[in-house]
Design a protein around this motif. Structure first.
Motif, PDB file in Angstrom:
ATOM      1  N   ASP A   1      11.608   2.700   3.514  1.00 20.40           N
ATOM      2  CA  ASP A   1      10.265   2.557   2.964  1.00 20.40           C
ATOM      3  C   ASP A   1       9.892   3.624   1.932  1.00 20.40           C
ATOM      4  N   VAL A   2      10.833   4.457   1.496  1.00 21.80           N
ATOM      5  CA  VAL A   2      10.573   5.467   0.475  1.00 21.80           C
ATOM      6  C   VAL A   2      11.292   5.049  -0.810  1.00 21.80           C
ATOM      7  N   PHE A   3      10.531   5.034  -1.933  1.00 19.96           N
ATOM      8  CA  PHE A   3      11.065   4.547  -3.201  1.00 19.96           C
ATOM      9  C   PHE A   3      10.835   5.566  -4.304  1.00 19.96           C
ATOM     10  N   HIS A   4      11.775   5.606  -5.240  1.00 15.71           N
ATOM     11  CA  HIS A   4      11.636   6.432  -6.438  1.00 15.71           C
ATOM     12  C   HIS A   4      10.553   5.815  -7.324  1.00 15.71           C
TER      13      HIS A   4
ATOM     14  N   LYS B   1       0.834  -1.195   0.000  1.00 17.01           N
ATOM     15  CA  LYS B   1       0.000   0.000   0.000  1.00 17.01           C
ATOM     16  C   LYS B   1       0.875   1.253   0.000  1.00 17.01           C
ATOM     17  N   VAL B   2       0.464   2.256  -0.787  1.00 16.02           N
ATOM     18  CA  VAL B   2       1.166   3.538  -0.841  1.00 16.02           C
ATOM     19  C   VAL B   2       0.606   4.424   0.266  1.00 16.02           C
ATOM     20  N   LEU B   3       1.481   4.866   1.160  1.00 13.03           N
ATOM     21  CA  LEU B   3       1.065   5.721   2.271  1.00 13.03           C
ATOM     22  C   LEU B   3       0.968   7.186   1.871  1.00 13.03           C
TER      23      LEU B   3
ATOM     24  N   LEU C   1       5.345  -1.163   4.361  1.00 11.33           N
ATOM     25  CA  LEU C   1       6.026  -2.452   4.271  1.00 11.33           C
ATOM     26  C   LEU C   1       5.642  -3.329   5.459  1.00 11.33           C
ATOM     27  N   PRO C   2       5.607  -4.657   5.276  1.00 11.73           N
ATOM     28  CA  PRO C   2       5.292  -5.545   6.401  1.00 11.73           C
ATOM     29  C   PRO C   2       6.426  -5.569   7.420  1.00 11.73           C
TER      30      PRO C   2
END
Length: 131
Positions: free
Chosen positions: A42-45, A19-21, A33-34
Motif C-alpha cells: 500500500d506504499v507508492f512512489h 485516500k492518502v493515509l 486500499l480496499p
C-alpha cells in the motif's frame, strides 16, 4: 495478459481514486486500499500517483479504471479482450498488402484503440469476424 507495472500500449494508467493515509519517506505515500486489494503493497512512489480532485458535476474528469471490473489475478495480470473493430486499412509494401484493423479493447476508450494485423485478430479472436 497485461500488468499494471508494465508500460505498454494497453496497460492501464491509473486505478482508483484512493485516500492518502500519510507520507512515508521523502517521495512515497501510503494509500487506503480496499479489501479486494489487500494483498498488494500500500506504499507508492509519488511518480505512480496522480492528483484527483473530487468534482461531483464532472465524473469523467479522470478516466480511472475500476479495479473490481477488470478481474485482477494474484500476480497483477488481467485479460484484455477486443470489443469491436472501428476501422480497417490496407498497408502496401513492395511485394504484398497487409490488412490492419483498428480495435477498441476492453477497459479502454475509443481514443486508445490500436491498429492490429488481420491475421493476428483472426487467429486469436475469431468471434470478431463471425458477423
Amino acid at each position: 495478459m497485461q500488468r499494471f507495472h508494465v508500460k505498454g500500449k494497453l496497460a492501464p494508467r491509473y486505478i482508483g481514486p484512493f485516500k492518502v493515509l500519510g507520507r512515508r519517506g521523502e517521495v512515497s505515500y501510503q494509500l487506503e486500499l480496499p479489501a479486494e486489494l489487500s494483498e498488494f503493497h500500500d506504499v507508492f512512489h509519488v511518480s505512480q500517483l496522480r492528483k484527483c480532485l473530487q468534482v461531483p458535476d464532472k465524473p469523467e474528469v479522470f478516466k480511472n479504471i475500476d479495479h473490481r471490473s477488470i478481474g485482477l489475478n494474484q500476480d497483477l495480470t488481467y485479460r484484455e479482450k477486443p470489443l469491436r473493430i472501428l476501422e480497417e486499412a490496407v498497408r502496401v509494401t513492395r511485394r504484398r498488402k497487409i490488412k490492419f484493423f483498428k480495435v477498441q479493447w476492453s477497459n479502454h476508450s475509443e481514443e486508445e484503440a490500436t491498429w492490429e494485423r488481420e491475421d493476428y485478430l483472426r487467429s486469436e479472436f475469431p468471434y470478431l469476424f463471425s458477423s
